[in-house]
Design a protein around this motif. Structure first.
Motif, short mmCIF file in Angstrom:
data_model
loop_
_atom_site.label_atom_id
_atom_site.label_comp_id
_atom_site.label_asym_id
_atom_site.label_seq_id
_atom_site.Cartn_x
_atom_site.Cartn_y
_atom_site.Cartn_z
N GLU A 70 0.94 -1.10 0.11
CA GLU A 70 0.19 0.07 -0.21
C GLU A 70 0.88 1.19 0.17
O GLU A 70 1.78 1.17 0.71
CB GLU A 70 -1.06 -0.01 1.14
CG GLU A 70 -1.52 1.36 1.70
CD GLU A 70 -2.57 1.89 0.42
OE1 GLU A 70 -3.18 1.10 0.02
OE2 GLU A 70 -2.35 3.40 0.21
N ARG A 71 0.56 2.15 -0.84
CA ARG A 71 1.23 3.49 -0.85
C ARG A 71 1.10 4.27 0.29
O ARG A 71 2.39 4.77 0.77
CB ARG A 71 0.81 4.39 -2.09
CG ARG A 71 1.71 5.52 -2.35
CD ARG A 71 1.08 6.33 -3.51
NE ARG A 71 -0.44 6.47 -3.15
CZ ARG A 71 -1.20 7.12 -3.99
NH1 ARG A 71 -0.85 7.78 -4.97
NH2 ARG A 71 -2.63 7.44 -3.71
N LEU A 72 0.26 4.42 1.07
CA LEU A 72 0.29 5.09 2.36
C LEU A 72 0.58 4.16 3.41
O LEU A 72 0.71 3.09 3.37
CB LEU A 72 -1.29 5.67 2.47
CG LEU A 72 -1.67 6.77 1.75
CD1 LEU A 72 -3.29 7.06 1.93
CD2 LEU A 72 -0.73 8.06 2.10
N PRO A 73 1.09 4.98 4.52
CA PRO A 73 1.37 4.13 5.66
C PRO A 73 0.17 3.35 6.42
O PRO A 73 0.42 2.86 7.29
CB PRO A 73 1.95 5.09 6.71
CG PRO A 73 2.20 6.47 5.95
CD PRO A 73 1.08 6.44 4.56
N ILE A 74 -0.89 3.86 5.94
CA ILE A 74 -2.35 3.31 6.35
C ILE A 74 -3.06 2.53 5.62
O ILE A 74 -3.03 2.79 4.52
CB ILE A 74 -2.96 4.45 7.16
CG1 ILE A 74 -3.04 5.56 6.07
CG2 ILE A 74 -2.56 4.85 8.48
CD1 ILE A 74 -3.94 6.75 6.46
N PRO A 75 -3.69 1.42 6.19
CA PRO A 75 -4.65 0.62 5.24
C PRO A 75 -6.08 0.91 5.14
O PRO A 75 -6.31 2.21 5.75
CB PRO A 75 -4.72 -0.77 6.07
CG PRO A 75 -4.52 -0.36 7.61
CD PRO A 75 -3.62 0.97 7.51
N PHE A 76 -6.68 0.47 4.24
CA PHE A 76 -8.06 0.46 4.17
C PHE A 76 -8.69 1.50 2.88
O PHE A 76 -9.97 1.40 2.75
CB PHE A 76 -9.02 0.82 5.40
CG PHE A 76 -8.53 -0.12 6.55
CD1 PHE A 76 -8.34 -1.41 6.60
CD2 PHE A 76 -8.37 0.42 7.80
CE1 PHE A 76 -7.93 -2.21 7.29
CE2 PHE A 76 -7.96 -0.49 8.98
CZ PHE A 76 -7.63 -1.64 8.80
N GLY A 77 -7.66 2.10 2.28
CA GLY A 77 -8.27 3.06 1.23
C GLY A 77 -9.49 3.88 1.31
O GLY A 77 -9.47 4.36 2.43
N LEU A 78 -10.42 3.67 0.33
CA LEU A 78 -11.54 4.56 0.24
C LEU A 78 -12.60 4.38 1.51
O LEU A 78 -13.50 5.10 1.75
CB LEU A 78 -12.30 4.34 -0.96
CG LEU A 78 -11.70 5.07 -2.06
CD1 LEU A 78 -12.38 5.07 -3.54
CD2 LEU A 78 -11.37 6.44 -1.48
N VAL A 79 -12.39 3.00 2.32
CA VAL A 79 -12.89 3.02 3.21
C VAL A 79 -12.71 3.98 4.62
O VAL A 79 -13.51 4.69 5.17
CB VAL A 79 -13.02 1.52 4.20
CG1 VAL A 79 -13.67 1.40 5.46
CG2 VAL A 79 -13.21 0.41 2.96
#
Lengths: 488, 180
Positions: A70-79
């Protein structure tokens, strides 16, 4: 209360049997496969498509190892960055995603930009299969003069701003005018309208970011027009979102009854979902209060209108209005086309939000991309002319559908991948190193991946900050701060 | 996170049940917005069932599920439990069932009932209808499993899990982001 006892204690009774079962299964697993010879799959993108694909792969194969990048350090994208802050129920899917991420054969690698930090080709060397589930980070542009004036925003950026997407942190939208025009009538358009018009005491209890809450508190927007190029029978929103608008406290619908002439006659022949949606809209038209007390805020649909030009203020810097072309419909039903009549009308407004759709972007020159449809060309999730490459979610079928659509779509891709393994279309006989080579490669390039337990530190910090201000969560808005917290 | 969601984490016992146990103790407030609809649905139902809790174990209700592959599974649940509770409790293998955890925010617990059973199920709210409108394979006897609670009078009923194949999708309807 009885119900609370029931909810808490009921699962306990099945706890022991399930644990026993899990132990037995994992014992068998170890017999069947040593870690080095297991099929290794990586997923690019840690949003719903990525997590649902991973979930089904892990369930359908007893030995598969799944890594999510995942590009960001955090998961779950649009959720996290798309679902509206006042829809916490939808975010319950995060619990299932968390279980997937914590699965013993799954790992999450955040802060890794595929296509920049590591190429798709390098991933293909390290894994038996690569699933592209990176969504649609671009947006369709209006393509009209004045589009770049101050006061014109894409819904994607506006949603990212109130939801704490780091790249939209500095959007600072101008909320000083009375009327806002939203172009597009999908659920994102309605989310934006609802956030602009919701009473502040509703929003303060959500995980909306504090800077956007402050900006909305000072907002002078009182009227939101939601513009679509076709008619009432073609609106793209779903009924839940429309009902929320109809029931929005402190607001009244401002619809034009002329738009609904002749609609009553065709209602009975419509499929149930379209029929109920249309009936609710018509109810909103009728409920336009004649003698009822006027509330300060209002919203309404405007049909058969396409943007022609965003009109500038006299000093040519600000948005002062929008010129809309008037359309007529050719054909009927879902497939009806909007055809310009040549007439136009001008609407005064200080803010234009373009909500005409998200758009997937190419990730890597090695991956085929259909620039016309803005998707990765694929057959049932198998990327065309690229063996070992798969795709799921918006990048597979385009940026539409509710979360259940992405769930089914991702399960389909996982099924196809497993089937290809079984039939030998996908060769898993060679040993692949997976993250054992990718992680050192990333570190050599100065990239420090964020694991799922690192994310849990960010999560804990956000919950703590939320509790301090009476919100379920106060999101970190800055990637540097996220990384600092993750690696603390 | 709510007790219900914590409960569901508990349920997927496949892993880490100790962590989940601490999740339950950490989240002990029931009436969060996300649990509201489930609780309301079951309270509504209890007014009809009124079984003393002590007797519930002797008053189990038998339900059969026909899964997407045609396989029939027969299980027992307690009066007052929703059909989503039953699926979770009995660990029934239905892909993606109950994604929003019973909060009327998705339609993944869509079930199809026999007509005579459907008529017994009682009133359906606009909010449930709204979600059903987005369900694949919507039928005249469709309900959401999270909103249907067991009563003794439903003993022996059979419910069908609708298929979720691609060609049944309402691809042009129910979009989240495209314009009209």
């Amino acid at each position: 209360m009885n119900t609370s006892r029931m909810f808490v204690f009921k699962p306990m009774k099945s706890l022991l049997t399930k644990c026993t079962r899990a132990t037995v299964t994992s014992g068998l697993r170890r017999l069947a496969c040593t870690p080095s010879s297991c099929p290794r799959v990586c997923i690019v993108g840690g949003g719903p498509a990525g997590f649902y694909t991973a979930q089904h792969l892990l369930k359908a194969h007893p030995a598969i190892q799944v890594d999510i990048y995942e590009r960001l350090p955090i998961p779950f994208g649009l959720v996290r960055f798309g679902v509206a802050p006042d829809h916490p129920e939808v975010k319950n899917v995060i619990n299932t995603f968390t279980q997937t991420a914590q699965h013993e054969r799954c790992s999450f690698h955040g802060n890794v930009t595929v296509g920049k930090d590591v190429s798709v080709e390098e991933l293909q060397q390290a894994y038996h299969a690569v699933v592209l589930s990176y969504g649609a980070e671009g947006n369709r542009t209006l393509g009209v003069p004045g589009e770049n004036l101050s006061g014109v925003y894409s819904a994607k950026d506006f949603v990212g701003w109130y939801n704490g997407l780091p790249s939209n942190k500095g959007l600072n939208p101008d909320l000083s005018s009375e009327t806002a025009v939203i172009l597009g009538q999908g659920n994102v358009a309605l989310d934006v309208a609802r956030i602009l018009l919701s009473p502040l005491d509703v929003l303060t209890k959500t995980d909306i970011t504090q800077p956007s809450l402050q900006a909305l508190a000072a907002s002078r927007v009182r009227r939101v027009l939601i513009v679509g190029r076709r008619g009432p029978l073609q609106v793209a929103c779903t009924i839940k979102e429309l009902r929320e608008m109809v029931n929005l406290p402190g607001n009244r619908p401002d619809m034009l009854s002329a738009d609904f002439q002749g609609i009553a006659e065709v209602l009975k022949d419509l499929p149930r979902p379209r029929k109920r949606l249309t009936e609710l809209m018509m109810k909103a038209v009728q409920e336009r209060p004649a003698g009822a007390p006027l509330t300060s805020r209002q919203w309404g649909f405007r049909f058969l209108r396409s943007p022609v030009e965003v009109l500038p203020s006299p000093d040519l810097t600000q948005t002062a209005g929008i010129r809309l072309g008037i359309n007529r419909l050719e054909g009927s039903g879902e497939g009806a086309r909007a055809v310009p009549t040549g007439e136009t009308e001008d609407v005064e407004c200080g803010m234009v939000i373009s909500s005409i759709g998200y758009q997937s972007l190419p990730i890597d020159p090695a991956v085929p991309f259909d620039h016309h449809k803005a998707i990765i060309p694929n057959a049932m999730g198998r990327v065309q002319q690229a063996s070992g490459l798969y795709c799921s979610g918006w990048v597979k079928r385009g940026p539409t559908g509710v979360i259940a659509t992405t769930m089914n779509d991702s399960f389909d891709t996982a099924r196809v991948l497993i089937k290809d393994m079984e039939t030998g279309v996908l060769d898993v006989s060679t040993v692949k190193p997976g993250s054992h080579t990718v992680t050192p490669l990333l570190q050599k390039r100065g990239v420090n991946p964020v694991s799922f337990s690192d994310w849990e530190k960010i999560d804990a910090e956000e919950m703590k900050r939320g509790t301090a201000v009476g919100k379920p969560r106060e999101k970190l808005l800055d990637v540097t701060e996220m990384l600092k917290t993750a690696h603390s | 996170m709510s007790v219900v969601s914590a409960t569901y984490r508990l349920h997927s016992i496949s892993k880490r049940f100790i962590r989940s146990l601490s999740a339950v103790s950490a989240h002990n407030s029931l009436k969060t917005p996300s649990t509201r609809h489930r609780v309301e649905a079951c309270i509504r139902n209890r007014q009809f069932s009124c079984y003393p809790r002590a007797l519930r174990s002797e008053n189990k209700v038998t339900v059969s599920f026909i899964n997407r592959d045609g396989e029939k599974v027969t299980v027992k649940g307690s009066p007052g439990d929703s059909l989503l509770d039953v699926v979770i409790d009995q660990d029934l293998d239905i892909d993606g069932f109950g994604a929003c955890e019973g909060t009327l925010a998705c339609s993944t617990c869509h079930l199809i009932f026999e007509e005579d059973v459907y008529k017994q199920l009682g009133p359906i709210t606009d909010e449930e209808m709204d979600m059903l409108d987005l369900a694949y394979g919507l039928s005249d006897t469709s309900r959401l499993g999270c909103q249907v609670c067991l009563t003794k009078s439903l003993e022996g009923m059979t419910v069908r899990v609708p298929e979720s194949v691609s060609d049944m999708r309402q691809s042009d309807f129910g979009t989240t982001s495209s314009s009209s």
